[in-house]
Design a protein around this motif. Structure first.
Motif, PDB file in Angstrom:
ATOM      1  N   ALA A  27       0.839  -1.212   0.000  1.00 50.11           N
ATOM      2  CA  ALA A  27       0.000   0.000   0.000  1.00 50.11           C
ATOM      3  C   ALA A  27       0.871   1.257   0.000  1.00 50.11           C
ATOM      4  O   ALA A  27       0.554   2.231  -0.694  1.00 50.11           O
ATOM      5  N   LEU A  28       1.970   1.256   0.746  1.00 45.62           N
ATOM      6  CA  LEU A  28       2.888   2.404   0.733  1.00 45.62           C
ATOM      7  C   LEU A  28       3.496   2.585  -0.659  1.00 45.62           C
ATOM      8  O   LEU A  28       3.586   3.705  -1.163  1.00 45.62           O
ATOM      9  N   ARG A  29       3.899   1.468  -1.277  1.00 48.14           N
ATOM     10  CA  ARG A  29       4.500   1.541  -2.623  1.00 48.14           C
ATOM     11  C   ARG A  29       3.509   2.068  -3.655  1.00 48.14           C
ATOM     12  O   ARG A  29       3.902   2.659  -4.654  1.00 48.14           O
ATOM     13  N   HIS A  30       2.222   1.850  -3.424  1.00 43.16           N
ATOM     14  CA  HIS A  30       1.197   2.332  -4.354  1.00 43.16           C
ATOM     15  C   HIS A  30       0.600   3.671  -3.914  1.00 43.16           C
ATOM     16  O   HIS A  30      -0.258   4.215  -4.609  1.00 43.16           O
ATOM     17  N   GLY A  31       1.029   4.193  -2.773  1.00 43.81           N
ATOM     18  CA  GLY A  31       0.512   5.476  -2.302  1.00 43.81           C
ATOM     19  C   GLY A  31      -0.967   5.428  -1.967  1.00 43.81           C
ATOM     20  O   GLY A  31      -1.670   6.427  -2.103  1.00 43.81           O
ATOM     21  N   ASP A  32      -1.453   4.276  -1.496  1.00 44.60           N
ATOM     22  CA  ASP A  32      -2.881   4.063  -1.244  1.00 44.60           C
ATOM     23  C   ASP A  32      -3.175   4.168   0.259  1.00 44.60           C
ATOM     24  O   ASP A  32      -3.010   3.205   1.007  1.00 44.60           O
ATOM     25  N   ILE A  77       9.794   1.777  -1.299  1.00 47.64           N
ATOM     26  CA  ILE A  77      10.261   1.121  -0.092  1.00 47.64           C
ATOM     27  C   ILE A  77      10.252  -0.387  -0.272  1.00 47.64           C
ATOM     28  O   ILE A  77       9.380  -0.946  -0.939  1.00 47.64           O
ATOM     29  N   SER A  78      11.252  -1.023   0.291  1.00 47.51           N
ATOM     30  CA  SER A  78      11.279  -2.480   0.354  1.00 47.51           C
ATOM     31  C   SER A  78      11.809  -2.850   1.732  1.00 47.51           C
ATOM     32  O   SER A  78      12.462  -2.041   2.394  1.00 47.51           O
ATOM     33  N   ILE A  79      11.487  -4.059   2.161  1.00 45.21           N
ATOM     34  CA  ILE A  79      11.986  -4.484   3.463  1.00 45.21           C
ATOM     35  C   ILE A  79      12.970  -5.625   3.285  1.00 45.21           C
ATOM     36  O   ILE A  79      12.870  -6.425   2.356  1.00 45.21           O
ATOM     37  N   GLU A  80      13.931  -5.625   4.194  1.00 43.89           N
ATOM     38  CA  GLU A  80      14.992  -6.617   4.163  1.00 43.89           C
ATOM     39  C   GLU A  80      15.235  -7.096   5.590  1.00 43.89           C
ATOM     40  O   GLU A  80      14.881  -6.411   6.546  1.00 43.89           O
ATOM     41  N   VAL A  99      14.558   2.723   1.669  1.00 41.01           N
ATOM     42  CA  VAL A  99      13.716   3.748   1.065  1.00 41.01           C
ATOM     43  C   VAL A  99      14.537   4.496   0.038  1.00 41.01           C
ATOM     44  O   VAL A  99      15.632   4.981   0.349  1.00 41.01           O
ATOM     45  N   GLN A 100      14.016   4.609  -1.176  1.00 40.04           N
ATOM     46  CA  GLN A 100      14.729   5.318  -2.235  1.00 40.04           C
ATOM     47  C   GLN A 100      13.974   6.591  -2.588  1.00 40.04           C
ATOM     48  O   GLN A 100      12.753   6.574  -2.742  1.00 40.04           O
ATOM     49  N   VAL A 101      14.737   7.678  -2.692  1.00 42.40           N
ATOM     50  CA  VAL A 101      14.175   8.998  -2.959  1.00 42.40           C
ATOM     51  C   VAL A 101      14.984   9.661  -4.064  1.00 42.40           C
ATOM     52  O   VAL A 101      16.221   9.621  -4.044  1.00 42.40           O
ATOM     53  N   MET A 102      14.276  10.270  -5.011  1.00 43.30           N
ATOM     54  CA  MET A 102      14.965  11.016  -6.070  1.00 43.30           C
ATOM     55  C   MET A 102      15.222  12.429  -5.563  1.00 43.30           C
ATOM     56  O   MET A 102      14.311  13.107  -5.106  1.00 43.30           O
ATOM     57  N   GLY A 106      20.388  12.995  -7.584  1.00 43.03           N
ATOM     58  CA  GLY A 106      20.132  11.659  -8.111  1.00 43.03           C
ATOM     59  C   GLY A 106      19.415  10.791  -7.095  1.00 43.03           C
ATOM     60  O   GLY A 106      18.970  11.261  -6.045  1.00 43.03           O
ATOM     61  N   LEU A 107      19.322   9.510  -7.396  1.00 46.55           N
ATOM     62  CA  LEU A 107      18.631   8.561  -6.525  1.00 46.55           C
ATOM     63  C   LEU A 107      19.430   8.347  -5.248  1.00 46.55           C
ATOM     64  O   LEU A 107      20.620   8.020  -5.291  1.00 46.55           O
ATOM     65  N   GLN A 108      18.783   8.571  -4.115  1.00 42.51           N
ATOM     66  CA  GLN A 108      19.408   8.391  -2.807  1.00 42.51           C
ATOM     67  C   GLN A 108      18.702   7.251  -2.072  1.00 42.51           C
ATOM     68  O   GLN A 108      17.488   7.095  -2.198  1.00 42.51           O
ATOM     69  N   THR A 109      19.444   6.491  -1.318  1.00 38.76           N
ATOM     70  CA  THR A 109      18.889   5.392  -0.540  1.00 38.76           C
ATOM     71  C   THR A 109      19.053   5.692   0.935  1.00 38.76           C
ATOM     72  O   THR A 109      20.135   6.074   1.384  1.00 38.76           O
ATOM     73  N   ALA A 110      17.978   5.528   1.666  1.00 39.86           N
ATOM     74  CA  ALA A 110      18.001   5.683   3.120  1.00 39.86           C
ATOM     75  C   ALA A 110      17.601   4.351   3.738  1.00 39.86           C
ATOM     76  O   ALA A 110      16.817   3.593   3.160  1.00 39.86           O
TER      77      ALA A 110
END
Length: 151
Positions: A27-32, A77-80, A99-102, A106-110
């Motif tokens: 749901a977070l990945r789809h913004g729902d 977002i993905s979980i590991e 979490v990846q943010v543009m 450029g693309l940053q990973t947190a």
């Protein structure tokens, strides 16, 4: 869909804590927002602690926090490295969120270290708490290292 009664009527029976967790992150990945809230228990004691933000308690406050998070769109977002402790009625999952943010650079990973707590309810497994803290790349365990035994 702003009517909580209508939302509850559309909730699916989530048969495991893993299924609830997968639905939450999907749901977070789809913004729902409605689907994000559909995984939460219908209880005024639910709580969410986002990284660097105050604790929110109750369905209205938790919904407002996720509404603010999703205002700029879906979360990449993905979980590991999920670690699970479960009983017949409660599950606690410790996860690393990637979490990846543009950004202009450029693309940053947190990395976020999160604890998700689930309870088995009459409606299936539901989230009752999500506590997240900013993490660092070194927080991701090296899965090649042997796990130590505490006792």
């Amino acid at each position: 869909m702003n009517d909580p009664r209508a939302l509850k009527a559309t909730q699916a029976l989530l048969t495991s804590a893993d299924e609830t967790e997968a639905s939450f992150y999907d749901a977070l990945r789809h913004g729902d927002l409605d689907k994000v809230m559909a995984v939460w228990a219908d209880d005024e004691e639910i709580a969410c602690v986002p990284p660097s933000a105050p604790r929110t308690v109750g369905t209205v406050a938790v919904r407002a926090a996720f509404e603010a998070l999703l205002a700029s769109g879906p979360v990449h977002i993905s979980i590991e490295h999920v670690r699970r402790m479960e009983t017949a009625v409660c599950a606690i999952h410790h996860v690393t969120e990637r979490v990846q943010v543009m950004t202009p650079e450029g693309l940053q990973t947190a990395f976020v270290i999160a604890t998700n707590v689930y309870l088995r309810t009459a409606q299936g497994w539901r989230m009752v708490a999500h506590h997240a803290s900013a993490g660092m790349p070194q927080d991701i365990p090296d899965i090649s290292e042997p796990r130590s035994i505490l006792h």
